[in-house]
Enzyme design. Structure first.
Site: not given
Ligand code: NAD
Ligand code: UGA
Length: 314
Positions: A144, A146, A188, A190, A205, A208-210, A273
């Site tokens: 993802y 890379e 989602s 929580f 731990p 970690q922050t978001r 973080q």
């Molecule tokens: N939600 C976040 O926090 C977050 C953070 C950083 C980046 N993004 C980026 O934003 C975009 C949307 O994320 P999201 O949270 O809506 O995710 P999501 O998984 O709900 O949406 C992704 C959509 O892409 C479709 N898809 C996946 N692979 C495909 C393929 N090969 N061909 C056609 N369709 C395909 C899935 O079916 C889905 O409808 C993604 O590119 C993701 O990397 C999201």
């Molecule tokens: O913002 C981004 O760029 C990326 O953020 C998320 O990745 P991540 O932050 O790892 O998302 P989560 O799976 O929601 O995890 C966030 C934090 O919550 C923690 N976590 C997750 C799930 C859980 O039930 N409990 C919990 O403490 C994880 O350890 C992590 O530290 C997204 O899912 C990626 O698609 C996106 O690109």
């Protein structure tokens, strides 16, 4: 304006489609393979004369005529993108290459939804766009992070070599209605756990922050970026920073004060973080988020309760 939204049946994509459809001059075409998305997310538009839904995988070439491309297709939740890592990297690399080829053929402007994960486990805090990141190239998240880094490279190579108009958004964690209930992302998880009276699973731990951005703010930022003059990359996210323990406490206070908070094992390479520096988005797009976490969580709770069929007690 004819606009293609790849991944438009997903979480962010479907909200973007809603916003684009508000403009009567827009025609919107959604392309999705429904891996993590669903027709339900765009069901309100099916049959609308300005809307079209195509089942298609972006790793295959696509021949259509459009003016703009919002390229979102890619699984976003770590459990889904790690489920088939080879497919994830193909989606990021071949999928982006195909969409750039389409943009080049028809002269469309293309926006890529990149990610804060390009910063990896960042050594700079908060992260601004000039930071090159600290990414493990061979880890379980690499397909993802890379993959998105290569996608960004492809965007800039097409821009420099072929003059394609590009826009790159680096999205930070986004939440809101229509997220998959069991997709494993923290907000989602929580909310579903709080509604089901199950313990909130804080992965260790817990410090970690978001930073969490509500989806309507995200969509506003993406459209401003597409319509503006800057290629990016530009961070789009909410700078409010929370530890996962703080997030759990906030969900508990807002949704279910009886719920327990437990700690569980984490997965490898989890960034410690993450907080966006949004100076560029403010200056270049006139954008900043409006919805605070405590305002966004109840909106998401309402949607989750409807879909889970569990009403609020009392
Ligand atoms: N939600 C976040 O926090 C977050 C953070 C950083 C980046 N993004 C980026 O934003 C975009 C949307 O994320 P999201 O949270 O809506 O995710 P999501 O998984 O709900 O949406 C992704 C959509 O892409 C479709 N898809 C996946 N692979 C495909 C393929 N090969 N061909 C056609 N369709 C395909 C899935 O079916 C889905 O409808 C993604 O590119 C993701 O990397 C999201
Ligand atoms: O913002 C981004 O760029 C990326 O953020 C998320 O990745 P991540 O932050 O790892 O998302 P989560 O799976 O929601 O995890 C966030 C934090 O919550 C923690 N976590 C997750 C799930 C859980 O039930 N409990 C919990 O403490 C994880 O350890 C992590 O530290 C997204 O899912 C990626 O698609 C996106 O690109």
């Amino acid at each position: 304006m004819r606009i293609l939204v790849t991944g438009g049946a997903g979480f962010i994509g479907s909200h973007l489609v809603d916003k684009l459809m508000e403009n009567e001059k827009n025609e919107v075409i959604v392309v999705d393979n429904y891996f993590t998305g669903s027709k339900d997310n765009v069901s309100q538009w099916i049959g609308h004369p300005r809307f079209e839904l195509i089942r298609h995988d972006v790793t295959e070439p696509l021949l259509i005529e459009v003016d703009q491309i919002y390229h979102l297709a890619c699984p976003a939740s770590p459990i889904f993108y790690k489920y088939n890592p080879v497919k994830t990297i193909k989606t990021n690399v071949i999928g982006t290459l195909n969409m750039l080829g389409l943009a080049k053929r028809v002269g469309a402007r293309i926006l890529l939804t990149s990610t804060s994960e390009v910063y990896g486990d960042p050594l700079v805090h908060p992260q601004d766009e000039s930071y090159w990141g600290n990414v493990n190239p061979i880890g379980v998240r690499s397909c993802y992070d890379e993959g998105k880094r290569v996608a960004e490279t492809l965007m800039f190579d097409y821009h420099r070599q072929h003059g394609i108009e590009i826009r790159i958004a680096r999205i930070f964690n986004t939440y809101g209605p229509r997220m998959n209930i069991d997709d494993g992302r923290v907000v989602s998880n929580f909310i579903a756990q709080a509604i089901r009276d199950e313990p909130l699973t804080v992965q260790l731990p817990g410090t970690q922050t978001r930073s969490f951005c509500y989806v309507s703010d995200m969509v506003d930022g993406l459209i401003r970026l597409m319509e503006g003059d800057n290629t990016g990359p530009i961070n789009i996210g909410n700078p409010g920073e929370f530890t996962m323990l703080e997030l759990a406490e906030t969900v508990k206070e807002t949704i279910n004060s009886d719920v327990k908070i437990v700690t569980v094992e984490n997965t490898p390479d989890d960034p410690r973080q993450r907080k966006p520096d949004i100076t560029k988005a403010k200056e270049l797009l006139g954008w900043e988020p409006k919805v605070k976490l405590r305002e966004g969580l109840p909106l998401m709770e309402e949607d989750f309760r409807k879909r889970l069929g569990i009403l609020r007690k009392n």
